[in-house]
Scaffold this motif. Structure first.
Motif, PDB file in Angstrom:
ATOM      1  N   SER A  88      50.368 -27.525 -11.816  1.00 48.63           N
ATOM      2  CA  SER A  88      51.097 -28.669 -11.271  1.00 48.63           C
ATOM      3  C   SER A  88      51.637 -28.404  -9.876  1.00 48.63           C
ATOM      4  O   SER A  88      52.628 -29.012  -9.459  1.00 48.63           O
ATOM      5  CB  SER A  88      52.260 -29.042 -12.205  1.00 48.63           C
ATOM      6  OG  SER A  88      51.791 -29.296 -13.508  1.00 48.63           O
ATOM      7  N   GLN A  89      50.981 -27.497  -9.147  1.00 49.24           N
ATOM      8  CA  GLN A  89      51.479 -27.116  -7.822  1.00 49.24           C
ATOM      9  C   GLN A  89      50.533 -27.538  -6.704  1.00 49.24           C
ATOM     10  O   GLN A  89      50.431 -26.872  -5.674  1.00 49.24           O
ATOM     11  CB  GLN A  89      51.716 -25.609  -7.782  1.00 49.24           C
ATOM     12  CG  GLN A  89      52.735 -25.141  -8.822  1.00 49.24           C
ATOM     13  CD  GLN A  89      53.027 -23.660  -8.730  1.00 49.24           C
ATOM     14  OE1 GLN A  89      53.116 -23.092  -7.650  1.00 49.24           O
ATOM     15  NE2 GLN A  89      53.164 -23.012  -9.877  1.00 49.24           N
ATOM     16  N   GLY A  90      49.837 -28.675  -6.928  1.00 44.97           N
ATOM     17  CA  GLY A  90      49.016 -29.231  -5.869  1.00 44.97           C
ATOM     18  C   GLY A  90      47.569 -28.800  -5.933  1.00 44.97           C
ATOM     19  O   GLY A  90      47.139 -28.065  -6.821  1.00 44.97           O
ATOM     20  N   SER A  91      46.811 -29.289  -4.952  1.00 46.37           N
ATOM     21  CA  SER A  91      45.381 -29.032  -4.927  1.00 46.37           C
ATOM     22  C   SER A  91      45.080 -27.589  -4.519  1.00 46.37           C
ATOM     23  O   SER A  91      45.872 -26.933  -3.838  1.00 46.37           O
ATOM     24  CB  SER A  91      44.679 -29.997  -3.964  1.00 46.37           C
ATOM     25  OG  SER A  91      45.160 -29.806  -2.641  1.00 46.37           O
ATOM     26  N   LEU A  92      43.913 -27.109  -4.961  1.00 47.93           N
ATOM     27  CA  LEU A  92      43.481 -25.746  -4.697  1.00 47.93           C
ATOM     28  C   LEU A  92      42.016 -25.759  -4.282  1.00 47.93           C
ATOM     29  O   LEU A  92      41.266 -26.656  -4.663  1.00 47.93           O
ATOM     30  CB  LEU A  92      43.618 -24.885  -5.961  1.00 47.93           C
ATOM     31  CG  LEU A  92      45.022 -24.617  -6.506  1.00 47.93           C
ATOM     32  CD1 LEU A  92      44.917 -23.970  -7.885  1.00 47.93           C
ATOM     33  CD2 LEU A  92      45.816 -23.727  -5.550  1.00 47.93           C
ATOM     34  N   PRO A  93      41.577 -24.753  -3.541  1.00 46.00           N
ATOM     35  CA  PRO A  93      40.142 -24.621  -3.287  1.00 46.00           C
ATOM     36  C   PRO A  93      39.402 -24.304  -4.580  1.00 46.00           C
ATOM     37  O   PRO A  93      39.996 -23.818  -5.554  1.00 46.00           O
ATOM     38  CB  PRO A  93      40.059 -23.462  -2.287  1.00 46.00           C
ATOM     39  CG  PRO A  93      41.326 -22.693  -2.479  1.00 46.00           C
ATOM     40  CD  PRO A  93      42.365 -23.697  -2.872  1.00 46.00           C
ATOM     41  N   ALA A  94      38.109 -24.555  -4.581  1.00 43.29           N
ATOM     42  CA  ALA A  94      37.321 -24.413  -5.813  1.00 43.29           C
ATOM     43  C   ALA A  94      37.375 -23.003  -6.369  1.00 43.29           C
ATOM     44  O   ALA A  94      37.417 -22.818  -7.597  1.00 43.29           O
ATOM     45  CB  ALA A  94      35.874 -24.824  -5.555  1.00 43.29           C
ATOM     46  N   ASP A  95      37.399 -21.979  -5.514  1.00 42.05           N
ATOM     47  CA  ASP A  95      37.423 -20.608  -6.034  1.00 42.05           C
ATOM     48  C   ASP A  95      38.734 -20.288  -6.731  1.00 42.05           C
ATOM     49  O   ASP A  95      38.763 -19.515  -7.701  1.00 42.05           O
ATOM     50  CB  ASP A  95      37.114 -19.588  -4.936  1.00 42.05           C
ATOM     51  CG  ASP A  95      38.100 -19.639  -3.780  1.00 42.05           C
ATOM     52  OD1 ASP A  95      38.826 -20.643  -3.644  1.00 42.05           O
ATOM     53  OD2 ASP A  95      38.135 -18.662  -2.995  1.00 42.05           O
ATOM     54  N   ALA A  96      39.841 -20.898  -6.290  1.00 39.94           N
ATOM     55  CA  ALA A  96      41.126 -20.695  -6.954  1.00 39.94           C
ATOM     56  C   ALA A  96      41.161 -21.432  -8.298  1.00 39.94           C
ATOM     57  O   ALA A  96      41.697 -20.912  -9.285  1.00 39.94           O
ATOM     58  CB  ALA A  96      42.268 -21.167  -6.060  1.00 39.94           C
ATOM     59  N   VAL A  97      40.592 -22.633  -8.337  1.00 32.67           N
ATOM     60  CA  VAL A  97      40.488 -23.353  -9.614  1.00 32.67           C
ATOM     61  C   VAL A  97      39.652 -22.539 -10.593  1.00 32.67           C
ATOM     62  O   VAL A  97      39.995 -22.402 -11.774  1.00 32.67           O
ATOM     63  CB  VAL A  97      39.866 -24.747  -9.411  1.00 32.67           C
ATOM     64  CG1 VAL A  97      39.667 -25.446 -10.765  1.00 32.67           C
ATOM     65  CG2 VAL A  97      40.745 -25.602  -8.514  1.00 32.67           C
ATOM     66  N   LEU A  98      38.558 -21.947 -10.096  1.00 31.62           N
ATOM     67  CA  LEU A  98      37.715 -21.119 -10.952  1.00 31.62           C
ATOM     68  C   LEU A  98      38.472 -19.912 -11.479  1.00 31.62           C
ATOM     69  O   LEU A  98      38.339 -19.551 -12.650  1.00 31.62           O
ATOM     70  CB  LEU A  98      36.477 -20.655 -10.186  1.00 31.62           C
ATOM     71  CG  LEU A  98      35.580 -19.675 -10.947  1.00 31.62           C
ATOM     72  CD1 LEU A  98      34.971 -20.344 -12.172  1.00 31.62           C
ATOM     73  CD2 LEU A  98      34.499 -19.109 -10.047  1.00 31.62           C
ATOM     74  N   PHE A  99      39.287 -19.295 -10.637  1.00 36.54           N
ATOM     75  CA  PHE A  99      40.080 -18.145 -11.076  1.00 36.54           C
ATOM     76  C   PHE A  99      40.959 -18.520 -12.270  1.00 36.54           C
ATOM     77  O   PHE A  99      41.015 -17.794 -13.266  1.00 36.54           O
ATOM     78  CB  PHE A  99      40.943 -17.641  -9.921  1.00 36.54           C
ATOM     79  CG  PHE A  99      41.978 -16.640 -10.328  1.00 36.54           C
ATOM     80  CD1 PHE A  99      41.643 -15.314 -10.578  1.00 36.54           C
ATOM     81  CD2 PHE A  99      43.310 -17.020 -10.486  1.00 36.54           C
ATOM     82  CE1 PHE A  99      42.601 -14.394 -10.978  1.00 36.54           C
ATOM     83  CE2 PHE A  99      44.272 -16.108 -10.881  1.00 36.54           C
ATOM     84  CZ  PHE A  99      43.918 -14.783 -11.129  1.00 36.54           C
ATOM     85  N   LEU A 100      41.639 -19.660 -12.188  1.00 38.23           N
ATOM     86  CA  LEU A 100      42.489 -20.108 -13.290  1.00 38.23           C
ATOM     87  C   LEU A 100      41.660 -20.494 -14.508  1.00 38.23           C
ATOM     88  O   LEU A 100      41.989 -20.127 -15.645  1.00 38.23           O
ATOM     89  CB  LEU A 100      43.336 -21.290 -12.828  1.00 38.23           C
ATOM     90  CG  LEU A 100      44.345 -21.016 -11.705  1.00 38.23           C
ATOM     91  CD1 LEU A 100      44.976 -22.318 -11.221  1.00 38.23           C
ATOM     92  CD2 LEU A 100      45.425 -20.053 -12.165  1.00 38.23           C
ATOM     93  N   ALA A 101      40.564 -21.227 -14.274  1.00 43.80           N
ATOM     94  CA  ALA A 101      39.709 -21.647 -15.386  1.00 43.80           C
ATOM     95  C   ALA A 101      39.124 -20.445 -16.102  1.00 43.80           C
ATOM     96  O   ALA A 101      39.033 -20.423 -17.339  1.00 43.80           O
ATOM     97  CB  ALA A 101      38.597 -22.557 -14.866  1.00 43.80           C
ATOM     98  N   ASP A 102      38.743 -19.442 -15.338  1.00 40.92           N
ATOM     99  CA  ASP A 102      38.157 -18.240 -15.916  1.00 40.92           C
ATOM    100  C   ASP A 102      39.132 -17.580 -16.892  1.00 40.92           C
ATOM    101  O   ASP A 102      38.761 -17.196 -17.996  1.00 40.92           O
ATOM    102  CB  ASP A 102      37.807 -17.273 -14.773  1.00 40.92           C
ATOM    103  CG  ASP A 102      36.840 -16.193 -15.202  1.00 40.92           C
ATOM    104  OD1 ASP A 102      36.154 -16.369 -16.217  1.00 40.92           O
ATOM    105  OD2 ASP A 102      36.774 -15.170 -14.512  1.00 40.92           O
ATOM    106  N   ALA A 103      40.381 -17.460 -16.478  1.00 41.43           N
ATOM    107  CA  ALA A 103      41.383 -16.784 -17.307  1.00 41.43           C
ATOM    108  C   ALA A 103      41.574 -17.499 -18.641  1.00 41.43           C
ATOM    109  O   ALA A 103      41.570 -16.868 -19.707  1.00 41.43           O
ATOM    110  CB  ALA A 103      42.710 -16.697 -16.552  1.00 41.43           C
ATOM    111  N   VAL A 104      41.724 -18.816 -18.619  1.00 36.93           N
ATOM    112  CA  VAL A 104      42.029 -19.541 -19.856  1.00 36.93           C
ATOM    113  C   VAL A 104      40.769 -19.822 -20.675  1.00 36.93           C
ATOM    114  O   VAL A 104      40.818 -19.861 -21.909  1.00 36.93           O
ATOM    115  CB  VAL A 104      42.803 -20.845 -19.557  1.00 36.93           C
ATOM    116  CG1 VAL A 104      44.208 -20.518 -19.070  1.00 36.93           C
ATOM    117  CG2 VAL A 104      42.087 -21.708 -18.527  1.00 36.93           C
ATOM    118  N   ALA A 105      39.625 -19.994 -20.013  1.00 38.55           N
ATOM    119  CA  ALA A 105      38.397 -20.272 -20.746  1.00 38.55           C
ATOM    120  C   ALA A 105      37.922 -19.042 -21.515  1.00 38.55           C
ATOM    121  O   ALA A 105      37.473 -19.151 -22.666  1.00 38.55           O
ATOM    122  CB  ALA A 105      37.307 -20.763 -19.795  1.00 38.55           C
ATOM    123  N   ILE A 106      38.009 -17.865 -20.905  1.00 42.25           N
ATOM    124  CA  ILE A 106      37.583 -16.654 -21.602  1.00 42.25           C
ATOM    125  C   ILE A 106      38.543 -16.348 -22.760  1.00 42.25           C
ATOM    126  O   ILE A 106      38.132 -15.880 -23.826  1.00 42.25           O
ATOM    127  CB  ILE A 106      37.460 -15.475 -20.638  1.00 42.25           C
ATOM    128  CG1 ILE A 106      36.346 -15.763 -19.621  1.00 42.25           C
ATOM    129  CG2 ILE A 106      37.163 -14.185 -21.383  1.00 42.25           C
ATOM    130  CD1 ILE A 106      34.991 -16.070 -20.232  1.00 42.25           C
TER     131      ILE A 106
END
Length: 300
Positions: A88-106
């Motif tokens: 909830s802290q604003g927009s991010l570049p795609a690689d940062a979104v991937l970093f977060l998605a990677d952590a929770v998806a795995i």
């Protein structure tokens, strides 16, 4: 420079089903027999996920889907069987979104199958003995693993040991080598294939760099090395399970609550030889690991 950490995500109870139809960009991976499909409305995130897990091609339809969608003020992350999360802290570049998605998806992949668990550790195999190298971020796991590969050890992962029924499985996500680690590895040897790769790419595929034969086959976990800083030379000290447990329990993940995770970590270490490893040069540290694993293999 903005620092993004998975700990900045917050749990969410919002219903996200209406967002799923927008998540048309997909990428799949298959790890330890579980196939996951990432579905997102961010095309670059799907493309980067596919690149990161290119060494885990899926051979069948997904067991579950993990969703990442743009929402007001940030992003939503969810699937049907694991907690939902919000950034909830604003927009991010795609690689940062991937970093977060990677952590929770795995984490969701590990929780899909009750037999599975993971720990924040590199993982190798030598002489038929699978071992984890545990430590916090920036303590030298990736550098040590790459030095082990140079000595002919086979590889599972540079930062996450994935287990199913206490059997270690490959987790071949592209690994990132920090500048300090690259300098240490180049100081040991600046003329092999790894050295050539480090000069041109901070992120590498273990399979591409060392070849398919360097990837370990599933084996029971039998050794744990807990990284304990650096010294003038590499040093090993045998420790008991109670001493080793805190090094893995914080980042140990499996299905259930905190009590379940700690109990599973204790069971995981039941038949595991544990050592405290003080790092020397990367090659010295790898030699110390090889010595310990050779002794374990000899007593089997």
């Amino acid at each position: 420079m903005r620092v993004i950490r998975a700990e900045q995500l917050t749990r969410s109870g919002d219903a996200n089903a209406a967002l799923e139809r927008h998540c048309v960009h997909t990428a799949r991976c298959q790890i330890a027999g579980v196939t996951m499909e990432l579905c997102t409305d961010i095309p670059d995130a799907a493309r980067l996920f596919a690149q990161r897990y290119a060494d885990h091609p899926a051979t069948r339809e997904p067991d579950f889907r993990y969703y990442v969608a743009t929402v007001r003020g940030g992003y939503a992350f969810w699937c049907s069987h694991a907690p939902s999360w919000r950034w909830s802290q604003g927009s991010l570049p795609a690689d940062a979104v991937l970093f977060l998605a990677d952590a929770v998806a795995i984490a969701a992949l590990v929780r899909f199958d009750k037999r599975m668990a993971s720990m924040h550790a590199a993982a190798i195999e030598y002489g038929g003995v699978a071992a984890a190298i545990a430590g916090n971020s920036t303590t030298g796991k990736t550098t040590t693993l790459l030095a082990c590969a140079r000595r002919g050890m086979r590889l599972y992962s540079d930062e996450r040991a994935v287990l199913s029924d206490n059997i270690v499985h490959p987790f071949l996500r592209r690994c990132s080598v920090r500048a300090a680690g690259a300098r240490l590895l180049l100081a040991d040897n600046d003329s092999d294939r790894l050295a050539d790769t480090l000069r041109v790419a901070p992120e590498l595929s273990l399979k591409t760099c060392f070849g398919g034969a360097a990837i370990a086959s599933p084996q029971p976990l039998r050794a744990l090395f807990v990284l304990a800083g650096t010294g003038h030379c590499a040093a090993l000290e045998a420790i008991d399970t109670a001493t080793a447990l805190p090094a893995i329990s914080r980042w140990f993940d499996t299905r259930g609550d905190m009590v379940d995770r700690v109990a599973r970590a204790i069971v995981t270490l039941r038949n595991v030889k544990c050592y405290r490893l003080t790092l020397g040069s990367p090659d010295e540290s790898a030699a110390a690991i090889a010595y310990a694993l050779t002794r374990i293999a000899a007593t089997s």
